[in-house]
Design a protein around this motif. Sequence first.
Motif, PDB file in Angstrom:
ATOM      1  N   GLY A 139      31.543 -20.021  -8.618  1.00 56.18           N
ATOM      2  CA  GLY A 139      31.770 -19.003  -9.661  1.00 56.18           C
ATOM      3  C   GLY A 139      30.603 -18.448 -10.402  1.00 56.18           C
ATOM      4  O   GLY A 139      30.330 -17.371 -10.731  1.00 56.18           O
ATOM      5  N   PRO A 140      29.839 -19.378 -11.235  1.00 63.14           N
ATOM      6  CA  PRO A 140      28.601 -18.923 -11.856  1.00 63.14           C
ATOM      7  C   PRO A 140      27.777 -18.157 -11.067  1.00 63.14           C
ATOM      8  O   PRO A 140      27.173 -17.165 -11.772  1.00 63.14           O
ATOM      9  N   ILE A 141      27.674 -18.721  -9.888  1.00 60.36           N
ATOM     10  CA  ILE A 141      26.474 -17.903  -8.790  1.00 60.36           C
ATOM     11  C   ILE A 141      27.165 -16.438  -8.861  1.00 60.36           C
ATOM     12  O   ILE A 141      26.417 -15.449  -8.884  1.00 60.36           O
ATOM     13  N   VAL A 142      28.432 -16.455  -8.683  1.00 59.30           N
ATOM     14  CA  VAL A 142      28.951 -15.052  -8.177  1.00 59.30           C
ATOM     15  C   VAL A 142      28.795 -14.187  -9.377  1.00 59.30           C
ATOM     16  O   VAL A 142      28.821 -12.871  -9.271  1.00 59.30           O
ATOM     17  N   THR A 143      28.996 -14.822 -10.713  1.00 64.30           N
ATOM     18  CA  THR A 143      28.842 -13.878 -11.974  1.00 64.30           C
ATOM     19  C   THR A 143      27.546 -13.152 -11.967  1.00 64.30           C
ATOM     20  O   THR A 143      27.545 -11.940 -12.192  1.00 64.30           O
ATOM     21  N   ILE A 144      26.430 -13.914 -11.692  1.00 61.78           N
ATOM     22  CA  ILE A 144      25.166 -13.279 -11.662  1.00 61.78           C
ATOM     23  C   ILE A 144      25.018 -12.336 -10.630  1.00 61.78           C
ATOM     24  O   ILE A 144      24.646 -11.151 -10.794  1.00 61.78           O
ATOM     25  N   LEU A 145      25.661 -12.431  -9.228  1.00 59.67           N
ATOM     26  CA  LEU A 145      25.587 -11.252  -8.278  1.00 59.67           C
ATOM     27  C   LEU A 145      26.533 -10.220  -8.911  1.00 59.67           C
ATOM     28  O   LEU A 145      25.937  -8.950  -8.503  1.00 59.67           O
ATOM     29  N   VAL A 146      27.712 -10.398  -9.263  1.00 62.93           N
ATOM     30  CA  VAL A 146      28.692  -9.236  -9.783  1.00 62.93           C
ATOM     31  C   VAL A 146      27.555  -8.475 -10.858  1.00 62.93           C
ATOM     32  O   VAL A 146      27.728  -7.141 -10.806  1.00 62.93           O
ATOM     33  N   ASN A 147      27.031  -9.052 -11.859  1.00 64.23           N
ATOM     34  CA  ASN A 147      26.141  -8.399 -12.951  1.00 64.23           C
ATOM     35  C   ASN A 147      24.956  -7.864 -12.269  1.00 64.23           C
ATOM     36  O   ASN A 147      24.643  -6.706 -12.950  1.00 64.23           O
ATOM     37  N   THR A 148      24.756  -8.207 -11.169  1.00 63.41           N
ATOM     38  CA  THR A 148      23.286  -7.647 -10.464  1.00 63.41           C
ATOM     39  C   THR A 148      23.634  -6.369  -9.648  1.00 63.41           C
ATOM     40  O   THR A 148      23.055  -5.183  -9.566  1.00 63.41           O
ATOM     41  N   TYR A 149      24.866  -6.654  -8.616  1.00 60.99           N
ATOM     42  CA  TYR A 149      25.027  -5.777  -7.672  1.00 60.99           C
ATOM     43  C   TYR A 149      26.333  -5.100  -7.833  1.00 60.99           C
ATOM     44  O   TYR A 149      26.782  -4.156  -6.777  1.00 60.99           O
ATOM     45  N   GLY A 150      27.239  -5.431  -8.649  1.00 61.52           N
ATOM     46  CA  GLY A 150      28.656  -4.696  -8.781  1.00 61.52           C
ATOM     47  C   GLY A 150      29.693  -5.702  -8.012  1.00 61.52           C
ATOM     48  O   GLY A 150      29.443  -6.103  -6.967  1.00 61.52           O
ATOM     49  N   CYS A 151      30.891  -5.281  -8.228  1.00 58.14           N
ATOM     50  CA  CYS A 151      32.208  -5.697  -7.935  1.00 58.14           C
ATOM     51  C   CYS A 151      32.255  -5.350  -6.394  1.00 58.14           C
ATOM     52  O   CYS A 151      32.733  -6.160  -5.508  1.00 58.14           O
ATOM     53  N   ARG A 152      32.086  -4.237  -6.023  1.00 57.10           N
ATOM     54  CA  ARG A 152      32.449  -3.632  -4.606  1.00 57.10           C
ATOM     55  C   ARG A 152      31.395  -4.156  -3.910  1.00 57.10           C
ATOM     56  O   ARG A 152      32.006  -4.784  -2.634  1.00 57.10           O
ATOM     57  N   LEU A 153      30.180  -4.230  -3.850  1.00 60.67           N
ATOM     58  CA  LEU A 153      29.177  -4.586  -2.879  1.00 60.67           C
ATOM     59  C   LEU A 153      29.474  -6.265  -2.602  1.00 60.67           C
ATOM     60  O   LEU A 153      29.484  -6.837  -1.722  1.00 60.67           O
ATOM     61  N   VAL A 154      29.422  -6.925  -3.826  1.00 58.29           N
ATOM     62  CA  VAL A 154      29.933  -8.372  -3.664  1.00 58.29           C
ATOM     63  C   VAL A 154      31.157  -8.718  -2.899  1.00 58.29           C
ATOM     64  O   VAL A 154      31.191  -9.737  -2.081  1.00 58.29           O
ATOM     65  N   THR A 155      32.279  -7.907  -3.030  1.00 58.37           N
ATOM     66  CA  THR A 155      33.179  -8.348  -2.398  1.00 58.37           C
ATOM     67  C   THR A 155      33.082  -7.964  -0.921  1.00 58.37           C
ATOM     68  O   THR A 155      33.844  -8.726  -0.018  1.00 58.37           O
ATOM     69  N   ILE A 156      32.441  -6.751  -0.607  1.00 62.05           N
ATOM     70  CA  ILE A 156      32.348  -6.473   0.766  1.00 62.05           C
ATOM     71  C   ILE A 156      31.517  -7.637   1.709  1.00 62.05           C
ATOM     72  O   ILE A 156      31.975  -8.064   2.564  1.00 62.05           O
ATOM     73  N   VAL A 157      30.496  -8.069   0.858  1.00 64.75           N
ATOM     74  CA  VAL A 157      29.596  -9.144   1.394  1.00 64.75           C
ATOM     75  C   VAL A 157      30.425 -10.329   1.460  1.00 64.75           C
ATOM     76  O   VAL A 157      30.307 -10.878   2.643  1.00 64.75           O
ATOM     77  N   GLY A 158      31.120 -10.868   0.563  1.00 68.07           N
ATOM     78  CA  GLY A 158      32.028 -11.965   0.644  1.00 68.07           C
ATOM     79  C   GLY A 158      33.200 -11.801   1.651  1.00 68.07           C
ATOM     80  O   GLY A 158      33.356 -12.793   2.202  1.00 68.07           O
ATOM     81  N   THR A 159      33.727 -10.753   1.617  1.00 65.02           N
ATOM     82  CA  THR A 159      34.646 -10.757   2.959  1.00 65.02           C
ATOM     83  C   THR A 159      34.246 -10.725   4.230  1.00 65.02           C
ATOM     84  O   THR A 159      34.331 -11.655   4.927  1.00 65.02           O
ATOM     85  N   THR A 160      32.831 -10.314   4.383  1.00 65.62           N
ATOM     86  CA  THR A 160      32.041 -10.377   5.796  1.00 65.62           C
ATOM     87  C   THR A 160      31.810 -11.924   6.022  1.00 65.62           C
ATOM     88  O   THR A 160      31.924 -12.497   7.131  1.00 65.62           O
ATOM     89  N   MET A 161      31.181 -12.484   4.880  1.00 68.55           N
ATOM     90  CA  MET A 161      30.972 -13.916   5.157  1.00 68.55           C
ATOM     91  C   MET A 161      32.055 -14.911   5.416  1.00 68.55           C
ATOM     92  O   MET A 161      32.194 -15.604   6.563  1.00 68.55           O
ATOM     93  N   ALA A 162      33.230 -14.672   4.650  1.00 65.68           N
ATOM     94  CA  ALA A 162      34.504 -15.283   5.051  1.00 65.68           C
ATOM     95  C   ALA A 162      35.094 -15.262   6.389  1.00 65.68           C
ATOM     96  O   ALA A 162      35.351 -16.031   7.026  1.00 65.68           O
ATOM     97  N   ALA A 163      35.025 -14.033   6.684  1.00 64.80           N
ATOM     98  CA  ALA A 163      35.895 -13.801   7.749  1.00 64.80           C
ATOM     99  C   ALA A 163      35.003 -14.127   8.840  1.00 64.80           C
ATOM    100  O   ALA A 163      35.401 -14.820  10.161  1.00 64.80           O
ATOM    101  N   GLY A 164      33.396 -14.154   8.794  1.00 68.26           N
ATOM    102  CA  GLY A 164      32.654 -14.541   9.890  1.00 68.26           C
ATOM    103  C   GLY A 164      32.818 -16.148   9.944  1.00 68.26           C
ATOM    104  O   GLY A 164      32.637 -16.598  11.078  1.00 68.26           O
ATOM    105  N   GLY A 165      33.046 -16.986   8.799  1.00 68.50           N
ATOM    106  CA  GLY A 165      33.186 -18.426   8.817  1.00 68.50           C
ATOM    107  C   GLY A 165      34.427 -18.603   9.749  1.00 68.50           C
ATOM    108  O   GLY A 165      34.462 -19.569  10.699  1.00 68.50           O
TER     109      GLY A 165
END
Length: 591
Positions: A77-103
């Motif tokens: 959560g704390p790490i994701v907060t920094i990433l959202v503030n830096t790159y925005g909800c859209r990009l972080v969600t897309i990257v997270g989706t790709t990572m989770a699906a890949g796992g």
Amino acid sequence: MTSGGTTKSAAPGAVTPDGGWGWIIVLASFMIHFIMDGITYSMGDIYLQPMMNRLGEGRGKVSTIYGILPAVTLGAGPIVTILVNTYGCRLVTIVGTTMAAGGFLISYFWANVWFYYLAIGVIGGLGFGLIYLPAIVSVGYYFEAKRSFAMGIAVCGSGLGTLAFPLVMPYVINKPLWFDYDGALLLEAGIIFICVIFGGLMVPLPQEPSETRRIEKKTARAEKKRLASQATTRTLSPIDEQRNQLLPKDRESDIALKSISPNERGSSAVVPGEQQFLMDDNERATSPYKDDLTEKIRPEDNTTDVPVVISRKDAVYRGSLHNIPLFNEDVDEYHNQVITTTADVEHEIKAKKSFVTQLTEQIDLNLLKDAAFALFAVSNFLTSLGFNVPYNFANDLAKDKNVPEGERHWIIMTIGIANCFGRVIIGLLGDRKWINRLTLYNTTLIIAGAATIAAPFCTSWVVTHMVYAAFFGFFSGGYVGLTSILVVDLVGVNKLSDAFGTLLLFQGVAVAIGTPICGTMRDIFTGYLWPYLIFGGSILISGVILFAIPFLQRRKESRQQPTKHELDMGVLSYSKQNLSIPDQQQQQQQL
């Protein structure tokens, strides 16, 4: 302060749609909760027995997979907060989706419990963490007056997902010529990847911190290009010569920038960029700076699409903002307190902070010096120890009780549907002024814990299991919805993000150890009586100990009364027993 469903304030850029595309954001958040929580909460119900049979491992080792997955999701959560503030909800969600699906995808290729810890637990959990927080924050940015309602709809996806996946996935695994459990993991990888679509729907608003950086970078590039163009100019027009004689070059640039600055505090509302920056035709014709201004406001530059950019301290708050006294008294001042604009820092030299420094700011351990908040953190730890136990072991407990196999999935499905009702109903109660929110919160934990303790005493009749599941699902759903509201009651909305980062650490550690310990105890004791008594008891105790908060707060206030600012930010005063919220607001007005 509202017009046409859009909230505006004196804080530049404080625009919240409260509708419109915001409902698409709610739909995206709902579907993300549906998929992510549906998969997470149904893992034990669907995969525990098949994995034990295939891998030849006990419940302790296999259930560790289901502990690591939500633990990493919460701990990130704390790490994701920094990433959202830096790159925005859209990009972080897309990257997270790709990572989770890949796992989940790579788990298909090797049936090994240690590999599952990495693929499903760590990679999948980190991906889910990158998906989960933006799903909440994006709704917080789009809604203010209707936030409680919008949040309620969005998080209901969690319960419905817990209802749907246990209903569908067993047929996928058990039907002849269909998938085995590893094929089901492959199918879930494909389902997770659908979240790319929902991430793409998260259109960033001007006030998102990521938009601040995007606009700043784009403006800097345009300015650099302009300066480079000037440097290569070999001849000057008469106007340019006259301008250079009258003003130094640096001063000229300052004036040009100042003349188009959108960050003037005097503005009481946000107006469209094209109106704010347009100059009168005659003015442009006579202005010696018309070339510079024309270049800066050129439509294709898009730097004026957004009048100003801001971030909100209350983005993860799930309750009604009418719980915050300052919001009721002065919306403009509330926005000035919780919103940070570029105008606030336009004259400051901003030093670039390292990632570690930003992470430290997101996890404010100094809050634990407050005895009441420290007790609340301990309560969250105890709750999280047992929170996932009914989800992961309800099916296995029903098997021990000889419940027919075709009926065992009804139990986890009952938890899911009851969870939906609990989040909505208890969430609405938590917003009522005549309700003591702390007592309501404690009650949800005590009843959820008691329902867990009662589970081992159920019989082979599935209805007895569904009864405890309904109580647990309903009240545990209420607990989830009330947590951010109680945090604000303790530390104020201005410290909500920092406090939440600290709580996520406690919750993540507890979830990581609770599920595997329960599975190991089942293997040792050959039954679920003691595991359920211990972990159900931890949930119950987590609610009981919080009744000490008023005492701790009164003792604190006997040494130092809360300031008016703290009261304005939503901190509740316990100086008088049973002091109601309206009385507190009246007390603040007298300060």
